[in-house]
Design an enzyme around this catalytic site. Structure first.
Site, mmCIF file in Angstrom:
data_model
loop_
_atom_site.group_PDB
_atom_site.id
_atom_site.type_symbol
_atom_site.label_atom_id
_atom_site.label_comp_id
_atom_site.label_asym_id
_atom_site.label_seq_id
_atom_site.Cartn_x
_atom_site.Cartn_y
_atom_site.Cartn_z
ATOM 1 N N TYR A 143 0.837 -1.421 0.066
ATOM 2 C CA TYR A 143 0.041 0.032 -0.098
ATOM 3 C C TYR A 143 0.788 1.234 -0.126
ATOM 4 C CZ TYR A 143 -3.110 -3.628 2.115
ATOM 5 O OH TYR A 143 -3.882 -4.798 2.200
ATOM 6 N N TYR A 201 -14.166 -5.442 3.514
ATOM 7 C CA TYR A 201 -12.798 -5.677 3.209
ATOM 8 C C TYR A 201 -12.538 -7.440 3.593
ATOM 9 C CZ TYR A 201 -7.784 -5.833 2.719
ATOM 10 O OH TYR A 201 -6.353 -6.372 2.433
ATOM 11 N N ASP A 258 -16.545 -13.769 7.845
ATOM 12 C CA ASP A 258 -15.104 -13.441 7.689
ATOM 13 C C ASP A 258 -14.654 -13.101 9.073
ATOM 14 O OD1 ASP A 258 -12.715 -12.414 7.467
ATOM 15 O OD2 ASP A 258 -13.252 -11.288 5.662
ATOM 16 N N LYS A 290 -5.148 -13.706 10.839
ATOM 17 C CA LYS A 290 -4.399 -12.768 11.826
ATOM 18 C C LYS A 290 -4.340 -13.355 13.171
ATOM 19 C CE LYS A 290 -6.150 -8.469 9.658
ATOM 20 N NZ LYS A 290 -4.922 -8.044 9.256
HETATM 21 C C1 LIG Z 1 -11.572 -9.067 7.498
HETATM 22 C C2 LIG Z 1 -10.428 -9.368 6.845
HETATM 23 N N1 LIG Z 1 -10.419 -10.282 5.955
HETATM 24 C C3 LIG Z 1 -9.253 -10.638 5.239
HETATM 25 C C4 LIG Z 1 -8.236 -9.869 5.384
HETATM 26 C C5 LIG Z 1 -6.986 -10.633 4.463
HETATM 27 O O1 LIG Z 1 -6.044 -11.388 5.379
HETATM 28 P P1 LIG Z 1 -4.480 -11.134 4.845
HETATM 29 O O2 LIG Z 1 -4.069 -9.821 5.158
HETATM 30 O O3 LIG Z 1 -4.073 -12.005 5.816
HETATM 31 O O4 LIG Z 1 -4.519 -11.785 3.292
HETATM 32 C C6 LIG Z 1 -8.022 -9.009 6.303
HETATM 33 C C7 LIG Z 1 -6.899 -8.183 6.559
HETATM 34 O O5 LIG Z 1 -6.706 -7.040 6.862
HETATM 35 C C8 LIG Z 1 -9.278 -8.625 7.053
HETATM 36 O O6 LIG Z 1 -9.280 -7.549 7.709
#
Ligand SMILES: Cc1ncc(COP(=O)(O)O)c(C=O)c1O
Length: 422
Positions: free
Chosen positions: A8, A136, A242, A271
């Site tokens: 980014y 996201y 998610d 995470k």
């Molecule tokens: C809600 C959510 N889903 C998916 C992701 C993507 O995860 P990664 O960065 O491990 O690919 C993130 C990353 O910030 C997220 O906050």
């Protein structure tokens, strides 16, 4: 010219990244001798702080035994134990675990599972998704396609406009965590109208439960999720949560789904799953989802298999992290962080601030104009805190092991920044 291509980042204008030499507890130690409190747990992952002795010890022992063995045709105890742990602690009924290497890939797998769930039953029409604006789900193509839509500018992935599959979007729920009841009705009604009109084309509704993350930190209430679960069942649409960002306590319960006491059909973890040590994720499904793949016909199998899925080191970290989380009653720690965040921010206002939202171990300050936050990172670093604002959001998601003193330091730095703004 930079040899590392940073995330980014516009390399031509970015400020040089800070050189981290080591990290202990909540502190990042820089090579120039400065120490910074990691106010965002290195992108929400290092929930125990850094360099945790118990995790380090488990990891060292595991390295001596087995650092990797592919899960294709082989299996091992760390992955088996990890699957058992996840099935035990996740919402009841999520009985099957597919491991992968990152949150984005975990979401890709969830989307593939949902489409194939229907295909395995002969339904090829259900190949689209319903998602929330301001969502996201990661930076890979499938995940981007269900993130904040390109026509809702500014969208993070605008540059890929026109290259992604088209899905259905509804407004992000606007009723808040403690809901405005009229708005709740409107939000549920919008979901119902969309499902009513398009359920024949929709494989699944995907959302970040309770708290949307990088798309704008929108908070919404458990009743919306309860309604979503009922509507999805009624309209034959799978529900995907998610929980890459919300999982493992970030919103105050172990999983955000626990606020509503419901089980989605598919759930994604990442995470904090591996406590900031290495990338890994898990996509869990219920048995009715798994059963549609369980067949004499090989073509009904899920065709996905990341090289490092279920990696023994990652699974050992996850198993040890879960053990610490449970034995040290992290939910109480998170509650106490939430209390301090409320104390620090409850009466704080500034003309540039449009909203302050607190949920579990997360505080978000939303400002009217992103330029207000332009130099805040440098200011925070000069005052011993690592923060990474984006767009109009300045937030903290600290490690759960943070002392009250350090947490107050983060809050004060945020507040002091506004006190020096005109
Ligand atoms: C809600 C959510 N889903 C998916 C992701 C993507 O995860 P990664 O960065 O491990 O690919 C993130 C990353 O910030 C997220 O906050």
């Amino acid at each position: 010219m930079s040899k590392i291509w940073y995330p980014y980042a516009q390399h031509k204008t970015m400020t040089a990244p800070l050189q981290v030499e080591s990290a202990h507890g909540v502190y990042l130690h820089l090579s120039d001798g400065r120490h910074l409190i990691d106010g965002i747990s290195s992108w929400w992952s290092a929930i125990h702080g850094h360099n945790h002795p118990i995790i380090n010890d488990a990891l060292h022992q595991q390295i001596e035994r087995l650092s990797h063995a592919m899960l294709g045709g082989l299996t091992h105890e760390p992955a088996q134990e990890c699957a058992e742990n996840l099935i035990r602690i996740c919402p009841k009924g999520l009985n099957h675990v597919f491991f992968s290497d990152s949150g984005s890939v975990g979401c890709e797998i969830a989307l593939k599972m949902a489409i194939q769930f229907w295909r395995n039953q002969g339904n090829t029409k259900k190949k689209h998704f319903l998602a929330l604006k301001k969502g996201y789900h990661g930076d890979t193509f499938g995940a981007m396609s269900v993130g904040n839509p390109e026509d809702d500018c500014p969208s993070m992935h605008d540059v890929f406009s026109g290259t992604m599959p088209k899905h259905f979007f509804i407004d992000e729920p606007k009723m808040g965590f403690i809901p405005d009841s009229d708005q709740l009705k409107k939000d549920i009604s919008q979901l119902k109208i969309c499902l009513e009109a398009h359920h024949n084309d929709i494989a699944a509704f995907i959302c970040e439960p309770i708290m949307q993350g990088a798309g704008g930190f929108n908070l919404y209430c458990p009743d919306y999720l309860i309604a979503a679960k009922e509507l999805c069942e009624h309209y034959n649409v799978l529900l995907i949560f998610d929980e890459v960002a919300t999982g493992f306590g970030r919103t105050g319960t172990l999983f955000a789904a626990n606020h509503a006491n419901i089980t989605p059909d598919i759930m994604v973890l990442g995470k904090a799953f591996t406590a900031g040590y290495m990338g890994h994720s898990a996509t869990l499904s219920t048995s009715p989802v798994f059963d549609t793949f369980h067949d004499d016909d090989f073509k009904k199998a899920l065709m996905h298999g990341p090289t490092f899925m279920g990696n023994p080191l990652a699974c050992t970290i996850a198993n040890t992290s879960i053990q610490i989380f449970e034995s040290e009653d992290y939910i109480s720690k998170i509650r106490s962080i939430e209390q301090t965040l409320h104390q620090e921010f409850s009466s704080f206002t500034h003309p540039h601030i449009t909203d302050i939202r607190i949920c579990g171990a997360t505080a978000v300050v939303e400002v009217c104009d992103a330029t207000v936050l332009q130099k805040v990172q440098e200011y925070a670093v000069n005052h011993g805190v690592w923060l990474r604002p984006f767009d109009r959001f300045l937030y903290t998601t600290p490690p759960y092991t943070i002392s009250n003193e350090c947490l107050i330091q983060i809050c004060r730095v945020i507040k002091d920044w506004f006190s020096i703004q005109s």
